[in-house]
Design an enzyme around this catalytic site. Structure first.
Site, PDB file in Angstrom:
ATOM      1  N   HIS A   1       0.837  -1.201   0.000  1.00 37.72           N
ATOM      2  CA  HIS A   1       0.000   0.000   0.000  1.00 37.72           C
ATOM      3  C   HIS A   1       0.872   1.252   0.000  1.00 37.72           C
ATOM      4  O   HIS A   1       0.619   2.205  -0.738  1.00 37.72           O
ATOM      5  CB  HIS A   1      -0.871   0.061   1.264  1.00 37.72           C
ATOM      6  CG  HIS A   1      -1.892  -1.031   1.407  1.00 37.72           C
ATOM      7  ND1 HIS A   1      -1.942  -1.856   2.508  1.00 37.72           N
ATOM      8  CD2 HIS A   1      -2.907  -1.438   0.601  1.00 37.72           C
ATOM      9  CE1 HIS A   1      -2.965  -2.700   2.389  1.00 37.72           C
ATOM     10  NE2 HIS A   1      -3.561  -2.478   1.234  1.00 37.72           N
TER      11      HIS A   1
ATOM     12  N   ARG B   1      -1.970  -6.548  -8.088  1.00 33.21           N
ATOM     13  CA  ARG B   1      -0.839  -7.419  -7.762  1.00 33.21           C
ATOM     14  C   ARG B   1      -0.713  -8.555  -8.766  1.00 33.21           C
ATOM     15  O   ARG B   1       0.374  -8.944  -9.138  1.00 33.21           O
ATOM     16  CB  ARG B   1      -1.028  -8.020  -6.363  1.00 33.21           C
ATOM     17  CG  ARG B   1      -0.719  -7.067  -5.247  1.00 33.21           C
ATOM     18  CD  ARG B   1      -1.294  -7.544  -3.949  1.00 33.21           C
ATOM     19  NE  ARG B   1      -2.756  -7.495  -3.989  1.00 33.21           N
ATOM     20  CZ  ARG B   1      -3.548  -7.684  -2.955  1.00 33.21           C
ATOM     21  NH1 ARG B   1      -3.012  -7.968  -1.784  1.00 33.21           N
ATOM     22  NH2 ARG B   1      -4.835  -7.600  -3.070  1.00 33.21           N
TER      23      ARG B   1
ATOM     24  N   SER C   1      -2.700  -7.664   3.517  1.00 32.07           N
ATOM     25  CA  SER C   1      -2.895  -7.493   4.968  1.00 32.07           C
ATOM     26  C   SER C   1      -3.097  -8.851   5.630  1.00 32.07           C
ATOM     27  O   SER C   1      -2.572  -9.108   6.718  1.00 32.07           O
ATOM     28  CB  SER C   1      -4.108  -6.604   5.232  1.00 32.07           C
ATOM     29  OG  SER C   1      -3.967  -5.369   4.598  1.00 32.07           O
TER      30      SER C   1
ATOM     31  N   LYS D   1     -18.054  -6.467   8.226  1.00 33.62           N
ATOM     32  CA  LYS D   1     -16.788  -7.194   8.277  1.00 33.62           C
ATOM     33  C   LYS D   1     -16.074  -6.826   9.567  1.00 33.62           C
ATOM     34  O   LYS D   1     -15.911  -5.633   9.862  1.00 33.62           O
ATOM     35  CB  LYS D   1     -15.940  -6.747   7.066  1.00 33.62           C
ATOM     36  CG  LYS D   1     -15.106  -7.858   6.436  1.00 33.62           C
ATOM     37  CD  LYS D   1     -14.528  -7.379   5.118  1.00 33.62           C
ATOM     38  CE  LYS D   1     -13.032  -7.553   5.070  1.00 33.62           C
ATOM     39  NZ  LYS D   1     -12.450  -7.016   3.830  1.00 33.62           N
TER      40      LYS D   1
HETATM   41  P1  ADP Z   1      -9.762  -3.873  -0.144  1.00 38.19           P
HETATM   42  O1  ADP Z   1     -10.452  -4.637   0.937  1.00 38.19           O
HETATM   43  O2  ADP Z   1     -10.546  -2.684  -0.656  1.00 38.19           O
HETATM   44  O3  ADP Z   1      -9.191  -4.699  -1.270  1.00 38.19           O
HETATM   45  P2  ADP Z   1      -7.051  -3.561   0.760  1.00 38.19           P
HETATM   46  O4  ADP Z   1      -6.571  -2.757   1.916  1.00 38.19           O
HETATM   47  O5  ADP Z   1      -6.816  -5.022   0.788  1.00 38.19           O
HETATM   48  O6  ADP Z   1      -8.563  -3.182   0.621  1.00 38.19           O
HETATM   49  O7  ADP Z   1      -6.392  -3.004  -0.594  1.00 38.19           O
HETATM   50  C1  ADP Z   1      -6.578  -1.678  -1.005  1.00 38.19           C
HETATM   51  C2  ADP Z   1      -5.978  -1.500  -2.385  1.00 38.19           C
HETATM   52  O8  ADP Z   1      -4.571  -1.681  -2.329  1.00 38.19           O
HETATM   53  C3  ADP Z   1      -6.480  -2.502  -3.438  1.00 38.19           C
HETATM   54  O9  ADP Z   1      -6.570  -1.844  -4.679  1.00 38.19           O
HETATM   55  C4  ADP Z   1      -5.399  -3.543  -3.474  1.00 38.19           C
HETATM   56  O10 ADP Z   1      -5.341  -4.203  -4.737  1.00 38.19           O
HETATM   57  C5  ADP Z   1      -4.174  -2.676  -3.245  1.00 38.19           C
HETATM   58  N1  ADP Z   1      -3.076  -3.455  -2.686  1.00 38.19           N
HETATM   59  C6  ADP Z   1      -3.108  -4.299  -1.642  1.00 38.19           C
HETATM   60  N2  ADP Z   1      -1.898  -4.870  -1.427  1.00 38.19           N
HETATM   61  C7  ADP Z   1      -1.072  -4.379  -2.390  1.00 38.19           C
HETATM   62  C8  ADP Z   1       0.310  -4.603  -2.743  1.00 38.19           C
HETATM   63  N3  ADP Z   1       1.066  -5.478  -2.071  1.00 38.19           N
HETATM   64  N4  ADP Z   1       0.810  -3.910  -3.785  1.00 38.19           N
HETATM   65  C9  ADP Z   1       0.024  -3.059  -4.482  1.00 38.19           C
HETATM   66  N5  ADP Z   1      -1.275  -2.822  -4.218  1.00 38.19           N
HETATM   67  C10 ADP Z   1      -1.824  -3.466  -3.182  1.00 38.19           C
END
Ligand code: ADP
Length: 158
Positions: free
Chosen positions: A16, A89, A127, A40
């Protein structure tokens, strides 16, 4: 131009953070929008996630961190962001993200969804993976900022 970067960020990872860093160089303002999803259960409260992200992004200018409930498109409208940023990803992200982007376009055509591909090094990170490793006492300092590694280690310590 303002870009809204929505997500759960439960917790924020270096994946992120990489996207936030790059977006802050590409766009004027980055609004990190933490989704509060009543359906959730989350590991960290929205307030703690704000504190974690504030600390982890303190070196970056032009960042706002907010929480929202409901539709991401309504959040973008509220904060006057014409762009929604999402990260990709792998192909597995693509299908879901494309569906959401199409849906959002049917709701408001003036707002575009843009995608940044993850840095190869961070492509394994999510996460939930970080939490799983932390839960079993594995090393997570290469996956998340220090404040979050400390929080996770405290959370899962025996
Ligand atoms: P959500 O539940 O909305 O998917 P996340 O916090 O998991 O929320 O992810 C938010 C955004 O960040 C999404 O677009 C996800 O694809 C992106 N993201 C998550 N992990 C990575 C990573 N390792 N590299 C790049 N983008 C990421």
């Amino acid at each position: 131009m303002k870009v809204l970067y929505p997500g759960s960020f439960d917790p924020l990872t270096f994946g992120h953070l990489d996207l936030i860093n790059r977006a802050s160089q590409l766009f004027g303002d980055v609004i990190i929008a933490i989704l509060e999803n009543p359906n959730k259960s989350s590991t960290f409260t929205p307030n703690r996630r704000i504190e974690q992200i504030t600390e982890a992004t303190k070196h970056i200018k032009n960042i706002d961190i907010i929480t929202y409930e409901g539709l991401t498109i309504d959040c973008a409208i509220k904060y006057n962001a014409k762009l929604i940023l999402r990260g990709l990803r792998a192909m597995s992200d693509f299908e879901y993200e494309l569906q959401i982007a199409h849906t959002n376009r049917t709701l408001d055509k003036s707002i575009e969804t843009i995608f940044l591909a993850t840095e190869t090094f961070h492509s394994f990170l999510s996460s939930s993976v970080v939490k799983e490793v932390a839960m079993f006492g594995g090393e997570i300092k290469h996956m998340v900022p220090e404040i979050i590694a400390t929080d996770l280690n405290n959370l899962y310590k025996q």
